[in-house]
Design a protein around this motif. Structure first.
Motif, PDB file in Angstrom:
ATOM      1  N   PRO A  90      35.603  42.184  27.436  1.00 31.14           N
ATOM      2  CA  PRO A  90      35.352  41.964  26.000  1.00 31.14           C
ATOM      3  C   PRO A  90      34.564  40.689  25.695  1.00 31.14           C
ATOM      4  N   THR A  91      34.638  39.703  26.574  1.00 27.06           N
ATOM      5  CA  THR A  91      33.931  38.443  26.329  1.00 27.06           C
ATOM      6  C   THR A  91      32.424  38.580  26.492  1.00 27.06           C
ATOM      7  N   ILE A  92      31.979  39.605  27.240  1.00 22.30           N
ATOM      8  CA  ILE A  92      30.536  39.821  27.420  1.00 22.30           C
ATOM      9  C   ILE A  92      30.052  41.052  26.653  1.00 22.30           C
ATOM     10  N   GLY A  93      30.882  41.540  25.724  1.00 16.08           N
ATOM     11  CA  GLY A  93      30.457  42.623  24.834  1.00 16.08           C
ATOM     12  C   GLY A  93      30.638  44.010  25.381  1.00 16.08           C
ATOM     13  N   ILE A  94      31.647  44.231  26.223  1.00 18.92           N
ATOM     14  CA  ILE A  94      31.930  45.559  26.766  1.00 18.92           C
ATOM     15  C   ILE A  94      33.284  46.017  26.237  1.00 18.92           C
ATOM     16  N   ALA A  95      33.333  47.224  25.672  1.00 20.04           N
ATOM     17  CA  ALA A  95      34.575  47.764  25.121  1.00 20.04           C
ATOM     18  C   ALA A  95      35.430  48.336  26.249  1.00 20.04           C
ATOM     19  N   PHE A  96      36.762  48.132  26.152  1.00 20.65           N
ATOM     20  CA  PHE A  96      37.708  48.636  27.149  1.00 20.65           C
ATOM     21  C   PHE A  96      38.774  49.468  26.453  1.00 20.65           C
ATOM     22  N   ASP A  97      39.082  50.630  27.022  1.00 19.37           N
ATOM     23  CA  ASP A  97      40.116  51.509  26.470  1.00 19.37           C
ATOM     24  C   ASP A  97      41.134  51.799  27.556  1.00 19.37           C
ATOM     25  N   LYS A  98      42.356  51.291  27.373  1.00 14.35           N
ATOM     26  CA  LYS A  98      43.369  51.452  28.413  1.00 14.35           C
ATOM     27  C   LYS A  98      43.925  52.868  28.461  1.00 14.35           C
ATOM     28  N   ARG A  99      43.726  53.667  27.416  1.00 14.12           N
ATOM     29  CA  ARG A  99      44.284  55.022  27.379  1.00 14.12           C
ATOM     30  C   ARG A  99      43.367  56.075  27.988  1.00 14.12           C
ATOM     31  N   ARG A 100      42.067  55.774  28.066  1.00 12.73           N
ATOM     32  CA  ARG A 100      41.109  56.778  28.507  1.00 12.73           C
ATOM     33  C   ARG A 100      41.169  57.012  30.007  1.00 12.73           C
ATOM     34  N   ARG A 101      40.978  58.283  30.407  1.00 15.77           N
ATOM     35  CA  ARG A 101      40.901  58.650  31.821  1.00 15.77           C
ATOM     36  C   ARG A 101      39.596  59.400  32.048  1.00 15.77           C
ATOM     37  N   SER A 102      39.023  59.237  33.235  1.00 14.37           N
ATOM     38  CA  SER A 102      37.795  59.966  33.572  1.00 14.37           C
ATOM     39  C   SER A 102      38.172  61.247  34.293  1.00 14.37           C
ATOM     40  N   HIS A 103      37.932  62.369  33.645  1.00 11.38           N
ATOM     41  CA  HIS A 103      38.203  63.657  34.282  1.00 11.38           C
ATOM     42  C   HIS A 103      36.978  64.130  35.053  1.00 11.38           C
ATOM     43  N   SER A 104      35.802  63.856  34.525  1.00 14.15           N
ATOM     44  CA  SER A 104      34.558  64.323  35.123  1.00 14.15           C
ATOM     45  C   SER A 104      33.961  63.243  36.019  1.00 14.15           C
ATOM     46  N   LEU A 105      33.556  63.650  37.201  1.00 17.60           N
ATOM     47  CA  LEU A 105      32.962  62.711  38.152  1.00 17.60           C
ATOM     48  C   LEU A 105      31.564  62.275  37.700  1.00 17.60           C
ATOM     49  N   THR A 106      30.809  63.222  37.109  1.00 14.15           N
ATOM     50  CA  THR A 106      29.448  62.874  36.661  1.00 14.15           C
ATOM     51  C   THR A 106      29.475  61.877  35.501  1.00 14.15           C
ATOM     52  N   THR A 107      30.404  62.077  34.560  1.00 12.88           N
ATOM     53  CA  THR A 107      30.542  61.138  33.442  1.00 12.88           C
ATOM     54  C   THR A 107      30.960  59.762  33.955  1.00 12.88           C
ATOM     55  N   HIS A 108      31.857  59.767  34.928  1.00 18.50           N
ATOM     56  CA  HIS A 108      32.326  58.516  35.534  1.00 18.50           C
ATOM     57  C   HIS A 108      31.155  57.759  36.171  1.00 18.50           C
ATOM     58  N   ARG A 109      30.337  58.476  36.936  1.00 20.47           N
ATOM     59  CA  ARG A 109      29.174  57.849  37.591  1.00 20.47           C
ATOM     60  C   ARG A 109      28.168  57.323  36.554  1.00 20.47           C
ATOM     61  N   ASN A 110      27.936  58.113  35.515  1.00 16.99           N
ATOM     62  CA  ASN A 110      26.992  57.686  34.466  1.00 16.99           C
ATOM     63  C   ASN A 110      27.463  56.407  33.786  1.00 16.99           C
ATOM     64  N   ASN A 111      28.765  56.317  33.524  1.00 14.94           N
ATOM     65  CA  ASN A 111      29.297  55.129  32.857  1.00 14.94           C
ATOM     66  C   ASN A 111      29.250  53.900  33.762  1.00 14.94           C
ATOM     67  N   VAL A 112      29.513  54.091  35.044  1.00 16.85           N
ATOM     68  CA  VAL A 112      29.410  52.971  35.986  1.00 16.85           C
ATOM     69  C   VAL A 112      27.955  52.511  36.064  1.00 16.85           C
ATOM     70  N   ALA A 113      27.024  53.459  36.072  1.00 18.89           N
ATOM     71  CA  ALA A 113      25.596  53.114  36.083  1.00 18.89           C
ATOM     72  C   ALA A 113      25.209  52.365  34.804  1.00 18.89           C
ATOM     73  N   ARG A 114      25.778  52.772  33.663  1.00 18.08           N
ATOM     74  CA  ARG A 114      25.527  52.071  32.390  1.00 18.08           C
ATOM     75  C   ARG A 114      25.993  50.624  32.467  1.00 18.08           C
ATOM     76  N   LEU A 115      27.179  50.421  33.044  1.00 16.37           N
ATOM     77  CA  LEU A 115      27.733  49.071  33.166  1.00 16.37           C
ATOM     78  C   LEU A 115      26.879  48.193  34.075  1.00 16.37           C
ATOM     79  N   ILE A 116      26.453  48.750  35.198  1.00 17.58           N
ATOM     80  CA  ILE A 116      25.636  47.990  36.150  1.00 17.58           C
ATOM     81  C   ILE A 116      24.284  47.625  35.521  1.00 17.58           C
TER      82      ILE A 116
END
Length: 131
Positions: A90-116
């Protein structure tokens, strides 16, 4: 009781009904004021983004699951794979949701790529020391 879409039989209105209604003649100016305030805020926060970085998620249910939208926040696993600590996000402007789970592997990879990608473009200025 009046039923259906018929004319009112007798208009029993108050004599000074104009004083009892709320007008919205300032709507265009209010819209303009809000826009200028947004621009001023963006200029004041200069290098900082206005919104937090949010993950791309698929909408639920069969009707909308072809649509991709922005979610509430990244999962702990996505942040971990990108090498970001949960408390630091949160200090560098990234939102975190403790309740969310990644069901899809492709969505998970896309989000990790977004973060990087976000980390690559991120500029962090050190705070000036207070005297």
């Amino acid at each position: 009781m009046v039923k259906h879409n018929n004319m009112l039989p007798d208009g029993h209105f108050h004599k000074k009904w104009q004083t009892r209604i709320k007008t919205w003649f300032d709507q265009p100016m209010r819209k303009k004021r809000r826009a200028t305030n947004r621009k001023e805020k963006a200029a004041k926060l200069a290098p900082r983004p206005l919104q937090k970085l949010r993950p791309s998620v698929r909408c639920p249910t069969v009707k909308y699951n072809t649509k991709v939208r922005l979610g509430r926040g990244f999962t702990a696993l996505e942040l971990k794979e990108a090498g970001i600590k949960i408390r630091y996000a949160p200090t560098i402007g990234i939102a975190f949701d403790k309740r969310r789970r990644s069901h899809s592997l492709t969505t998970h990879r896309n989000n990790v790529a977004r973060l990087i990608e976000y980390q690559k473009r991120l500029l962090i200025f050190k705070k000036a020391k207070k005297n």
